[in-house]
Each structure stands twice: as C-alpha cells, then as structure tokens.
Design an enzyme around this catalytic site. Structure first.
Site, mmCIF file in Angstrom:
data_model
loop_
_atom_site.group_PDB
_atom_site.id
_atom_site.type_symbol
_atom_site.label_atom_id
_atom_site.label_comp_id
_atom_site.label_asym_id
_atom_site.label_seq_id
_atom_site.Cartn_x
_atom_site.Cartn_y
_atom_site.Cartn_z
ATOM 1 C CG LEU A 7 -32.057 -33.537 -33.797
ATOM 2 C CD1 LEU A 7 -33.095 -33.836 -34.881
ATOM 3 C CD2 LEU A 7 -31.898 -34.731 -32.867
ATOM 4 C CB ALA A 8 -25.191 -32.012 -34.229
ATOM 5 N NE ARG A 14 -27.762 -28.818 -48.486
ATOM 6 C CZ ARG A 14 -28.960 -28.465 -48.014
ATOM 7 N NH1 ARG A 14 -29.685 -27.575 -48.679
ATOM 8 N NH2 ARG A 14 -29.429 -28.979 -46.898
ATOM 9 C CE LYS A 21 -25.431 -28.234 -41.395
ATOM 10 N NZ LYS A 21 -26.554 -28.174 -42.343
ATOM 11 C CG ASP A 106 -28.451 -27.229 -39.110
ATOM 12 O OD1 ASP A 106 -29.431 -27.123 -38.348
ATOM 13 O OD2 ASP A 106 -28.507 -27.803 -40.214
ATOM 14 C CG ASN A 231 -29.252 -25.867 -45.074
ATOM 15 O OD1 ASN A 231 -29.141 -26.752 -44.241
ATOM 16 N ND2 ASN A 231 -30.382 -25.218 -45.277
ATOM 17 C CE LYS A 354 9.652 -15.203 -26.820
ATOM 18 N NZ LYS A 354 10.507 -16.373 -26.918
ATOM 19 N NE ARG A 443 31.464 1.864 -31.725
ATOM 20 C CZ ARG A 443 30.670 2.781 -31.204
ATOM 21 N NH1 ARG A 443 29.407 2.518 -30.952
ATOM 22 N NH2 ARG A 443 31.152 3.981 -30.927
HETATM 23 C C1 UD1 Z 1 -36.113 -29.351 -40.724
HETATM 24 C C2 UD1 Z 1 -37.610 -29.513 -40.414
HETATM 25 C C3 UD1 Z 1 -38.373 -28.347 -41.053
HETATM 26 C C4 UD1 Z 1 -37.819 -27.050 -40.501
HETATM 27 C C5 UD1 Z 1 -36.341 -26.949 -40.736
HETATM 28 C C6 UD1 Z 1 -35.785 -25.761 -39.999
HETATM 29 C C7 UD1 Z 1 -38.113 -31.872 -40.254
HETATM 30 C C8 UD1 Z 1 -38.670 -33.055 -40.944
HETATM 31 N N1 UD1 Z 1 -38.070 -30.760 -40.949
HETATM 32 O O1 UD1 Z 1 -35.944 -29.491 -42.111
HETATM 33 O O2 UD1 Z 1 -39.738 -28.460 -40.777
HETATM 34 O O3 UD1 Z 1 -38.485 -25.952 -41.125
HETATM 35 O O4 UD1 Z 1 -35.651 -28.106 -40.234
HETATM 36 O O5 UD1 Z 1 -34.410 -25.614 -40.238
HETATM 37 O O6 UD1 Z 1 -37.733 -31.973 -39.097
HETATM 38 N N2 UD1 Z 1 -30.336 -34.538 -38.446
HETATM 39 C C9 UD1 Z 1 -29.785 -35.602 -37.742
HETATM 40 N N3 UD1 Z 1 -30.091 -36.879 -38.123
HETATM 41 C C10 UD1 Z 1 -30.948 -37.140 -39.134
HETATM 42 C C11 UD1 Z 1 -31.516 -36.057 -39.846
HETATM 43 C C12 UD1 Z 1 -31.182 -34.757 -39.478
HETATM 44 O O7 UD1 Z 1 -29.011 -35.409 -36.812
HETATM 45 O O8 UD1 Z 1 -31.185 -38.330 -39.379
HETATM 46 C C13 UD1 Z 1 -29.990 -33.184 -38.047
HETATM 47 C C14 UD1 Z 1 -29.214 -32.434 -39.104
HETATM 48 O O9 UD1 Z 1 -27.825 -32.602 -38.883
HETATM 49 C C15 UD1 Z 1 -29.634 -31.005 -38.862
HETATM 50 C C16 UD1 Z 1 -31.034 -31.123 -38.325
HETATM 51 O O10 UD1 Z 1 -31.183 -32.440 -37.869
HETATM 52 O O11 UD1 Z 1 -28.843 -30.398 -37.862
HETATM 53 C C17 UD1 Z 1 -32.115 -30.776 -39.357
HETATM 54 O O12 UD1 Z 1 -32.062 -31.676 -40.409
HETATM 55 P P1 UD1 Z 1 -32.271 -31.208 -41.902
HETATM 56 O O13 UD1 Z 1 -32.183 -32.388 -42.768
HETATM 57 O O14 UD1 Z 1 -31.389 -30.052 -42.210
HETATM 58 O O15 UD1 Z 1 -33.796 -30.733 -41.845
HETATM 59 P P2 UD1 Z 1 -34.496 -29.707 -42.830
HETATM 60 O O16 UD1 Z 1 -34.777 -30.364 -44.116
HETATM 61 O O17 UD1 Z 1 -33.771 -28.439 -42.851
HETATM 62 CA CA CA Z 2 -31.626 -27.731 -42.368
#
Ligand code: UD1
Ligand code: CA
Length: 463
Positions: A7-8, A14, A21, A106, A231, A354, A443
């Site tokens: 997931l990215a 932030r 990111k 991340d 973050n 170079k 010269r």
């Molecule tokens: C999440 C976990 C939490 C865990 C933590 C570890 C959930 C609900 N919570 O929380 O339990 O301790 O990570 O770091 O899963 N992303 C998407 N699409 C979305 C939402 C998020 O791609 O719709 C991606 C974000 O870019 C990120 C990752 O998923 O890379 C995590 O999302 P983030 O919102 O940071 O989750 P946390 O609140 O940190």
């Molecule tokens: Ca996170």
C-alpha cells in the site's frame, strides 16, 4: 503462489515536501525500494502496488520492474479510504490458494530475513491470518495487539479507537499481514467503516476471521525496528540513522577502520576491503569499490568509482572513475566521470580531470585541467596546465605520449598530440603536434629593455 500487496497511495502530507512520501530516499535508496526488495527476496514473486494521486511518479520510478503491477486508488472527498479498502483493490488477482502478504510502502525496515521467518511461521501453523507484531518503547500512532489472559490474540485496536487500558499495551501491529488467499478475499468483502475515522481498516480482519472460527495469530518480531513507519522528516531521519549505522557496523566487522563511525555515510552497494581507513565526513555512494589499504580523509565524496589498493585520497570529489594502486589524490581534486588514473600517480591540489586517462606514474600536482585527453605514463603536467578541449561548439581529444613534460601554465589546444619524451616550455600555447624527443616553445620571446624605467623617469623630469 506467494503474492504481495503493498500500500502506497497515501499522500504523505506530513512530510511537507513536494516529493511523494515513498520516493523519499533512505541512504540513497527510495523508501519503497526497501519494501519491494524485501518482498522480492523473500519469495513474493508478484507484487501489487497500490498507488494514489501521485501515481505517475511512482510508476516512473519503478516501471522497469516487471514483477510489479500498479493499481490506482482514487483519492479524494467521498472516495472510500483505509488500509482494508486499499488492499481490496488487488482482489481480482488473488486466488484462494495464494499466500497473500500485505505490507506498507512507508515501513521500510522490513527485510528478507524477517519476512521469510514470518511466512514460515504462518505456513507451519497453517494460520488463516498472521500479523507481524513488535514490542515498541514508543507506541504512539500504532494499532495495539489485544490478547486474552491466555495470550491468545483477540483483535487489533487502532490508537484512535483504543481505551486507556488498551493504550498501555506495547505490542503493536507492524502493518504486515499474511493471509490465506481465501480468507483475504472473505475478509475484505466483509470490512465495515464503523470507526472514529470512517475508514475500512484491514486490521478488522483479525476479529472478523476469529469470529468465523479461523486460526489467527500474531508473530512477534525480535527486531522491533521493522515496525517503524515514516510519517514525517523526523521519522525519516531516525530510520536513515538505523540503516546508516547498520552498514557502518557491517564494514567495521569486516575490518574497516573508521575514525568516527558516527560521521560517515556509505550506501548499500558499496564494497570496502580490509585495513581501509576512513576519516570523518566521507560519503561513499553507488557501486563504489574501495580495495585494501586505502586511506580516505575527510570531506571526500566518491560515487560509482573503483579505488585500487594503497590509494590515499584527501578532501576530493570522485565520480564514475578509476584510480590505480598507490596513487595520491587531493586535497581538493575533482575526478569527473569517465576518468582513469593509473598506478603511482599524483592528482594534486585543485586538479580537475574529466573523461581522460592518465598512465602510470603520471603527475598533475597543482591547479590543472585535464579534459578529454589520453595521457601516457610518467608524464609531468605542470602547475596551471589547461587542456583547452572546447571551441564553444564541439569538444576535441588530445593525446600525450609517455615521458612527456608539459611546463607550467601551458595551454594544450585540442585536438593536438605531444610526442614521447617531448618538452613543452612553460607558458606555451600548443596548437599543433609537438614532435617526439623535441622541445616546443610557443610564447613570445622575452625582450629586455635595459634602464627603461630610469630613462622614463628622466624624460618626465625634463618636461
Ligand atoms: C496502520 C495500521 C496500524 C499499524 C500501523 C503501522 C490500519 C487500520 N492501521 O495505521 O494498526 O500499527 O499502520 O504503521 O491498518 N494507505 C493506502 N490507501 C488508503 C489508506 C492507507 O494506500 O486508503 C497506505 C498509506 O499510504 C500507508 C499505509 O497504507 O503507506 C498505512 O496507512 P496509514 O494511514 O499510515 O495507517 P496508520 O494509521 O499508520
Ligand atoms: Ca502510518
């Protein structure tokens, strides 16, 4: 099949940066690359990368890897959101018998070793879902792992949804999960967004599968760093420090001496021999190779270069170049791309090279520019010598044969050849071939006007 969903899609607001990111670099490598490498090396052959509004930049950065499939998540007001929803976007590619790993782009400190033991644990126990957890000092922001009195996993509670008791728990969800394909598909089809943030939480799969009588467990990582997520810039610096220290430590255990291990920066692919001495403020980047017994003093940056045995380098910048054995470089030398310096050479103070080669034993001690030239062995390049390689439109190459001597402050106007053993007198501007074994002086001849100053004074007084 082992398949991974990464997931990215989050914006990473932030970070307060125009760079997305997951493309921020950690020790020279984009954060997302760490996760992609770890999943590939641990046998997740196919990776599904969920990308958001900045998808094009991510796709551009990783499009050369054919084992990655990019899936877009539409982001914006009214669009469904959350880790559970994001993971569900890959569902069409998942079959019942897959092992499905879900990881975050991340959370870069995951590695091959931990993922392999995590996957073995998941498979050996025939779990329907396994969570990778870690015990952290500072749990702020993480989902907490809730267990019963017999230590059996019950659920994951997000920080925002947790009560006071739950907030005290130090075992957290790293965000890495392994599902059986069938249970992944079942879970994501049944997630709800009835929580504080109105998000589809992937973590809810734990309680859901348990309610169906499935086998769900958490595997506690020995390495607590694997859970660290990025973050903001503070997190990024913290993680980079961990990566940097690990690399320096690895080289110390291989026999490299660091005058101050806290003050060097070495990228992952660099190779360093034994008895190398590295002083503070040295940066080694890319595919650099440092052979045995090299000494590198402070304020030196070396990128994609090969430094042979017994070389000594002082405060210099070396890019994409080769330096032969026992050669001395610097202080303040600049080797620009495609330079090859032989053995026992000297490339001294404020010398720039170079796209040029210097043969063995050749010396350019001070203030010279050697660009686009092939220089032989044992050549002496005097102070202030310039290879004028550019006429404003095109660049030209020059050639200097073995044992030639180029006097100080000469201009070698390319293309030109200087023959073997030839001498160029100091201050010459050489525009045609200097013949072997001869001396060229190019010269104006010195004119001596005896008593000129005295005569001038007398004339002025007479007026
Ligand atoms: C999440 C976990 C939490 C865990 C933590 C570890 C959930 C609900 N919570 O929380 O339990 O301790 O990570 O770091 O899963 N992303 C998407 N699409 C979305 C939402 C998020 O791609 O719709 C991606 C974000 O870019 C990120 C990752 O998923 O890379 C995590 O999302 P983030 O919102 O940071 O989750 P946390 O609140 O940190
Ligand atoms: Ca996170």
């Amino acid at each position: 099949m082992n398949q991974a969903i990464i997931l990215a899609a989050g914006e990473g607001s932030r970070m307060k940066s125009s760079l997305i990111k997951v493309l921020h670099k950690i020790n020279g490598k984009p954060m997302l690359q760490y996760v992609l490498d770890a999943t590939a090396k641990s046998g997740f052959d196919k990776r599904y990368l969920i990308v958001g509004n900045n998808k094009n930049k991510v796709i551009e950065a990783f499009s050369s890897d054919e084992s990655i499939k990019f899936i877009e998540q539409k982001m914006g007001p009214g669009e469904p959101y959350g880790t559970g929803y994001a993971a569900s976007l890959a569902k069409d590619y998942i079959t019942n018998d897959d092992n499905v790993l879900v990881a975050f782009g991340d959370t870069p400190l995951v590695n091959e070793e931990i993922l392999k033991s995590f996957l073995s644990f998941h498979m050996d126990n025939d779990n329907n879902l396994t969570i990778l957890s870690a015990v952290l000092e500072n749990c702020d922001g993480y989902g907490r792992i809730i267990r019963d009195n017999a230590d059996k996993l019950l659920k994951i509670v997000e920080q925002k949804d947790a009560n006071e008791e739950e907030l005290k728990i130090r075992e957290v969800n790293s965000g890495i999960y392994c599902f059986k394909g069938k249970d992944f598909l079942d879970s994501i089809n049944n997630l709800k967004n009835d929580n504080v943030k109105k998000e589809y939480y992937l973590t809810d799969a734990v309680a859901y599968l348990l309610s169906k009588g499935k086998k769900v467990d958490a595997y506690i990582s020995k390495d607590q760093n694997i859970a660290l997520g990025v973050n903001n810039q503070v997190d990024l610096a913290k993680i980079e420090e961990i990566v940097r220290k690990n690399i320096v430590r690895k080289w110390m255990l291989e026999g490299v001496y660091f005058k101050n291990p806290d003050n060097v920066y070495i990228e992952e692919d660099v190779k360093i021999g034994r008895d190398v001495e590295i002083y503070p403020d040295v940066i080694l980047e890319g595919k650099t190779v440092i052979e045995d017994n090299v000494r590198i003093y402070g304020y030196t940056r070396i990128k994609d270069s090969h430094i042979a045995k017994d070389v000594s380098i002082e405060s210099s910048l070396i890019e994409d170049s080769y330096i032969g054995e026992r050669t001395k470089v610097g202080p303040n030398a600049h080797l620009r791309p495609n330079s090859k310096v032989g053995k026992d050479c000297k490339v001294g103070n404020f010398v720039e090279i170079k796209n040029a080669s210097l043969g063995d034993g050749t010396k350019a001690g001070h203030l010279a520019y050697v660009g686009d030239a092939d220089v032989g062995n044992n050549v002496n390049i005097g102070c202030g010598v310039i290879f004028a390689n550019y006429d404003g439109k095109k660049k030209y190459r020059s050639k200097v044969e073995d044992n030639a001597f180029i006097g100080s402050n000469s201009n070698i106007v390319a293309p030109v050849e200087i023959g073997e053993n030839a001498y160029v007198a100091a201050g010459s501007t050489i525009i045609t071939t200097v013949i072997k074994d001869s001396l060229s002086i190019a010269r104006a001849r010195q004119v001596d006007k005896i008593d000129w100053v005295k005569n001038k004074k007398n004339m002025e007084e007479e007026k």
